[in-house]
Design a protein around this motif. Structure first.
Motif, PDB file in Angstrom:
ATOM      1  N   ALA A  32      -2.814   5.068   1.205  1.00 51.82           N
ATOM      2  CA  ALA A  32      -1.703   4.420   1.901  1.00 51.82           C
ATOM      3  C   ALA A  32      -0.396   4.826   1.236  1.00 51.82           C
ATOM      4  O   ALA A  32      -0.385   5.294   0.090  1.00 51.82           O
ATOM      5  N   TYR A  33       0.672   4.644   1.970  1.00 55.27           N
ATOM      6  CA  TYR A  33       1.980   5.030   1.457  1.00 55.27           C
ATOM      7  C   TYR A  33       3.029   4.104   2.052  1.00 55.27           C
ATOM      8  O   TYR A  33       2.948   3.737   3.219  1.00 55.27           O
ATOM      9  N   VAL A  34       4.000   3.693   1.243  1.00 51.61           N
ATOM     10  CA  VAL A  34       5.083   2.849   1.758  1.00 51.61           C
ATOM     11  C   VAL A  34       6.391   3.595   1.628  1.00 51.61           C
ATOM     12  O   VAL A  34       6.740   4.047   0.528  1.00 51.61           O
ATOM     13  N   GLU A  94       3.734  -7.182   0.843  1.00 50.21           N
ATOM     14  CA  GLU A  94       2.456  -7.892   0.934  1.00 50.21           C
ATOM     15  C   GLU A  94       1.367  -7.046   1.562  1.00 50.21           C
ATOM     16  O   GLU A  94       0.213  -7.090   1.143  1.00 50.21           O
ATOM     17  N   ALA A 107       1.131  -3.817   1.377  1.00 50.42           N
ATOM     18  CA  ALA A 107       0.741  -2.876   0.334  1.00 50.42           C
ATOM     19  C   ALA A 107      -0.152  -3.576  -0.690  1.00 50.42           C
ATOM     20  O   ALA A 107      -1.205  -3.068  -1.081  1.00 50.42           O
ATOM     21  N   GLY A 108       0.246  -4.770  -1.094  1.00 57.59           N
ATOM     22  CA  GLY A 108      -0.506  -5.508  -2.090  1.00 57.59           C
ATOM     23  C   GLY A 108      -1.929  -5.792  -1.633  1.00 57.59           C
ATOM     24  O   GLY A 108      -2.887  -5.610  -2.386  1.00 57.59           O
ATOM     25  N   MET A 109      -2.076  -6.211  -0.380  1.00 57.73           N
ATOM     26  CA  MET A 109      -3.397  -6.556   0.125  1.00 57.73           C
ATOM     27  C   MET A 109      -4.291  -5.316   0.217  1.00 57.73           C
ATOM     28  O   MET A 109      -5.474  -5.365  -0.123  1.00 57.73           O
ATOM     29  N   LEU A 110      -3.703  -4.204   0.680  1.00 58.67           N
ATOM     30  CA  LEU A 110      -4.489  -2.968   0.754  1.00 58.67           C
ATOM     31  C   LEU A 110      -4.890  -2.515  -0.641  1.00 58.67           C
ATOM     32  O   LEU A 110      -6.023  -2.099  -0.885  1.00 58.67           O
ATOM     33  N   TYR A 111      -3.953  -2.625  -1.571  1.00 62.91           N
ATOM     34  CA  TYR A 111      -4.200  -2.190  -2.939  1.00 62.91           C
ATOM     35  C   TYR A 111      -5.374  -2.961  -3.531  1.00 62.91           C
ATOM     36  O   TYR A 111      -6.236  -2.401  -4.194  1.00 62.91           O
ATOM     37  N   ARG A 112      -5.401  -4.242  -3.247  1.00 67.54           N
ATOM     38  CA  ARG A 112      -6.490  -5.060  -3.786  1.00 67.54           C
ATOM     39  C   ARG A 112      -7.819  -4.771  -3.094  1.00 67.54           C
ATOM     40  O   ARG A 112      -8.869  -5.170  -3.569  1.00 67.54           O
ATOM     41  N   VAL A 137      -7.534   0.560  -1.876  1.00 65.73           N
ATOM     42  CA  VAL A 137      -6.844   1.712  -1.287  1.00 65.73           C
ATOM     43  C   VAL A 137      -5.747   2.174  -2.248  1.00 65.73           C
ATOM     44  O   VAL A 137      -4.992   1.361  -2.766  1.00 65.73           O
ATOM     45  N   ARG A 138      -5.679   3.467  -2.520  1.00 65.35           N
ATOM     46  CA  ARG A 138      -4.665   4.010  -3.428  1.00 65.35           C
ATOM     47  C   ARG A 138      -3.840   5.061  -2.708  1.00 65.35           C
ATOM     48  O   ARG A 138      -4.210   5.520  -1.615  1.00 65.35           O
ATOM     49  N   SER A 139      -2.748   5.472  -3.308  1.00 62.35           N
ATOM     50  CA  SER A 139      -1.951   6.487  -2.637  1.00 62.35           C
ATOM     51  C   SER A 139      -2.068   7.851  -3.303  1.00 62.35           C
ATOM     52  O   SER A 139      -1.748   8.872  -2.709  1.00 62.35           O
ATOM     53  N   LEU A 140      -2.516   7.851  -4.564  1.00 65.23           N
ATOM     54  CA  LEU A 140      -2.445   9.092  -5.343  1.00 65.23           C
ATOM     55  C   LEU A 140      -3.303  10.196  -4.746  1.00 65.23           C
ATOM     56  O   LEU A 140      -4.421   9.969  -4.291  1.00 65.23           O
TER      57      LEU A 140
END
Lengths: 117, 116, 529
Positions: A30-32, A102, A104-109, A112-115
């Motif tokens: 993902a990316y913001v 939020e 981004a935070g939920m996906l991260y948890r 899901v990463r962006s790197l």
């Protein structure tokens, strides 16, 4: 993370209902960003873009950056034509009432990463 | 939550360190649209943004944001640093992009449920 | 006392844009303005500066601080804006990519400015440029735009006749033992209660004295004032009795209605279909629609009411406004302007004129261009008629109503309860003279850029769950009442009485009608024995 889970978990509103959800594979990245040049240059491929940028160009840029889906934060919605264009390009569009932070935070948890590897 | 907790979780570089150990953060706003930032700024808010241009200088000068976090390890230009210095606004740079930075800060808040 | 600052905004000079905002911020800090208000001011100012830098060939910003108001005018040289409504729509943007990459051009600028200001107007000439004007009240309390009523009461005069309870179109009135109470969140200032009250309990708190006369002051007088006496229908005769008033410093409210009528005729010519549209002339009607008929809001023409148009046009003068009803009074009161606004009660003017008028003089009526309301416009006056009409519209009848003008008072503003002469005669008298004096003739009504939002009136509870609980309770209690809506308890209906009990608005739980009929029944029973 499967697209269907993503929609459920975040309570997203699909803006391109003509694209079937179940066939789509999972979302890994993902990316913001709200700056199109940044998206074009840096967004990892096969990912989901989280943005408030609803300008018509966003779909073209997402397509160039090989994005699978775009989530528009804070209830922003692009116009009809942009949605149609996205459907043609096979990019899922969703709208969410949550702010980008939020989402981004939920996906991260959910892992899901962006790197890029 | 203390800004210093966020700084150490991100491994952020601190460029302007005005009372960053006493600075309390209750809200985060992440975005790159100036109108959104202007509309969102409130007390005890950390702004996470790609923007490090003239617009940000004005935002710092005009809006009394509590703290600013820039991204991707890119150091701010001297004018921006100076503006933050003058306004007493802590200015930090996360080594990560916006997505990861948001994810890390969000997780911090989730784990520290008392502050959410 | 006024402090002014003026600066140039250069085209595409994004780094200079915001300098003036910064200067003004420092000023506001020095004056000691609340930081939340400074923040609002900064959002509006900076967005406005960036707007000029991005979209135009440059412009000027002028700001003035005085008497608790920051007043800002921004003029630009540019293409102008073809469709102001569209430009105000969140997300609409014509910004170039360069601006977008700076984080600007999200189409949120104008909505952002409007949200953070207390007064906002914009006018644009295609090919020339745009003038934006806004004001922010610097006093901490007045920035929330709270709705209320301008009505004042003298409860001691109340004789408990309950007439007001039954005529109130929004069920905003209760009569308790100690007198009437207005539920301010429901009141639309329509004057129905003022009209029926036999003892004059209701009024509004405009001044009963003239402010000291000053150079540059403008008197804004209601049209109906000229029609109160047979001899005063000529503007000159009226001014003759009020010495400081001249052609230059007097403007009749009619002028603004005229602008509006001009627009309505233009509208009729352009849109020949019968689409239902409401011309926002009476401020009370706008509030009624916001509260009771929100589904009709999209049918309101996007214009400011005549009084607001007028105020915006002469905002740089000290104003002495004579509002002809509480609704106009509250609009006059809500003006955030650098210059003083005095609202003088029409009754005061009336008694002043009555004392000075020479009753022996003979009236003369030289005929001039008489005023014609917009042709083919449906006019409905009187709050009851209006409510009935709007109910029918909402129920899907009257699709062919076309363009309508609605007034809360019977006979429009001539019929306001503050006047003593019957509306019809007042209107006839003032018709003899054309008061469109001087250059004021060419002015147009102003577009309302801010959409009218529905007004939340009758929400039972913030929490939906609890609201439903209360709703059930209200139903339960209402079932125990006779349902004849007699009003004897002081609430307009059995249902509202139940609501008042549940929302703790009253401590009189009993239904006087039931009590009476029960005691009658027991008396009958005892006499039969």
């Amino acid at each position: 993370m499967l697209l269907t889970d993503l929609v459920q978990e975040l309570g997203l509103t699909p803006l391109t209902p003509q694209l079937p959800l179940d066939e789509a594979a999972g979302i890994e990245r993902a990316y913001v960003s709200d700056l199109l040049s940044d998206v074009m240059g840096n967004a990892p491929g096969d990912g989901v873009l989280i943005t408030v940028q609803v300008h018509a160009n966003v779909v073209a840029v997402a397509s160039l950056a090989a994005q699978k889906a775009i989530i528009f934060a804070m209830n922003r919605r692009p116009d009809e034509n942009t949605c149609l264009k996205a459907a043609e390009e096979g990019i899922h569009l969703f709208s969410s009432s949550l702010p980008a932070f939020e989402i981004a935070g939920m996906l991260y948890r959910n892992g899901v990463r962006s790197l890029k590897e | 939550m203390q800004l210093s907790t966020i700084i150490s979780a991100l491994g952020a570089r601190v460029f302007v360190n005005h009372n960053s150990d006493t600075c309390e953060i209750d809200h985060i706003f992440a975005g790159d649209r100036m109108s959104d930032l202007l509309g969102a700024v409130s007390e005890q808010m950390l702004i996470v943004t790609h923007l490090s241009n003239q617009g940000m200088i004005r935002l710092i000068e005009l809006m009394d944001a509590s703290a600013i976090c820039l991204l991707n390890g890119t150091p701010p230009c001297p004018e921006l640093q100076e503006a933050a210095e003058n306004a007493g606004t802590p200015l930090i740079v996360s080594p990560f992009g916006m997505y990861e930075s948001c994810g890390i800060i969000y997780s911090l808040f989730k784990e520290d449920t008392s502050s959410l | 006392m006024k402090y002014e600052i003026e600066a140039v905004i250069e085209k595409e000079n994004y780094s200079n844009a915001g300098r003036t905002s910064r200067k003004i911020k420092e000023l506001l800090i020095q004056i000691g303005v609340d930081s939340a208000i400074i923040r609002r001011a900064m959002v509006a100012l900076y967005e406005a500066e960036m707007n000029v830098a991005i979209h135009t060939n440059g412009g000027k910003v002028r700001a003035a601080i005085a008497s608790d108001v920051l007043d800002v005018t921004i003029e630009d040289e540019g293409l102008g804006i073809a469709d102001l409504q569209q430009a105000m729509t969140a997300g609409f943007s014509t910004a170039p990519d360069s601006a977008r990459e700076m984080g600007f051009g999200a189409g949120m600028g104008l909505p952002n400015i409007q949200r953070n200001t207390d007064r906002f107007s914009m006018s644009s000439t295609l090919g020339k440029g745009t003038v934006m004007r806004f004001a922010i009240s610097l006093a901490p309390h007045s920035s929330d735009g709270a709705v209320g009523t301008a009505l004042s009461m003298e409860p001691s005069k109340c004789i408990h006749c309950l007439k007001c309870v039954h005529v109130c179109p929004t069920q905003a009135l209760r009569v308790h033992r100690k007198g009437p109470e207005i539920l301010t969140h429901l009141c639309v200032d329509c004057t129905a209660c003022m009209r029926v009250c036999p003892t004059g309990v209701f009024d509004f708190k405009a001044d009963h004295a003239l402010p000291e006369f000053e150079e540059g002051q403008i008197y804004c007088l209601p049209e109906a004032l000229r029609g109160q006496f047979p001899l005063l229908s000529s503007p000159d005769a009226l001014r003759g009795l009020l010495s400081p008033l001249t052609v230059e410093n007097t403007i009749f409210s009619h002028t603004a209605t005229w602008w509006m009528n001009g627009y309505l005729e233009f509208y009729r010519k352009r849109f020949v279909n019968n689409e239902f549209k409401i011309a926002p002339l009476c401020p009370s009607i706008s509030r009624l629609i916001q509260l009771r008929f929100p589904s009709l809001l999209p049918h309101m023409l996007p214009l400011m009411t005549p009084l607001l148009s007028l105020r915006e046009k002469i905002i740089d003068s000290d104003l002495v406004i004579v509002p002809s009803c509480p609704a106009e009074f509250s609009q006059a009161k809500g003006i955030h302007a650098l210059n003083a606004v005095h609202a003088v009660h029409p009754r005061f003017f009336h008694s002043l004129l009555e004392k000075r008028i020479n009753k022996e003089a003979v009236s003369q009526h030289p005929q001039t261009d008489s005023f014609q309301p917009a042709k083919d416009c449906l006019v409905v006056t009187g709050i009851n008629q209006v409510c009935h009409f709007l109910d029918q519209i909402e129920n899907g009848y009257l699709q062919d109503a076309g363009l309508v003008v609605l007034y809360a008072c019977v006979g429009a503003c001539y019929g306001s309860p503050v006047w003593t002469a019957p509306g019809a005669i007042a209107e006839k008298r003032s018709r003899y003279y054309d008061v469109m004096e001087g250059a004021k003739k060419e002015l147009n009504p102003l577009y309302r850029v801010q959409p009218l939002m529905p007004r939340v009136g009758a929400r039972l509870d913030e929490d939906m769950k609890r609201a439903i609980q209360k709703l059930n309770k209200i139903d339960e209690i209402a079932k125990t009442f006779p349902g004849n809506n007699c009003g004897a308890c002081g609430s307009p209906s059995c249902l509202t009485h139940a609501e008042d009990i549940v929302l703790a608005r009253t401590t009189d739980y009993e239904c006087p009608f039931l009590v009476l009929s029960q005691s009658n029944a027991s008396e009958n029973a005892s006499t039969e024995k």
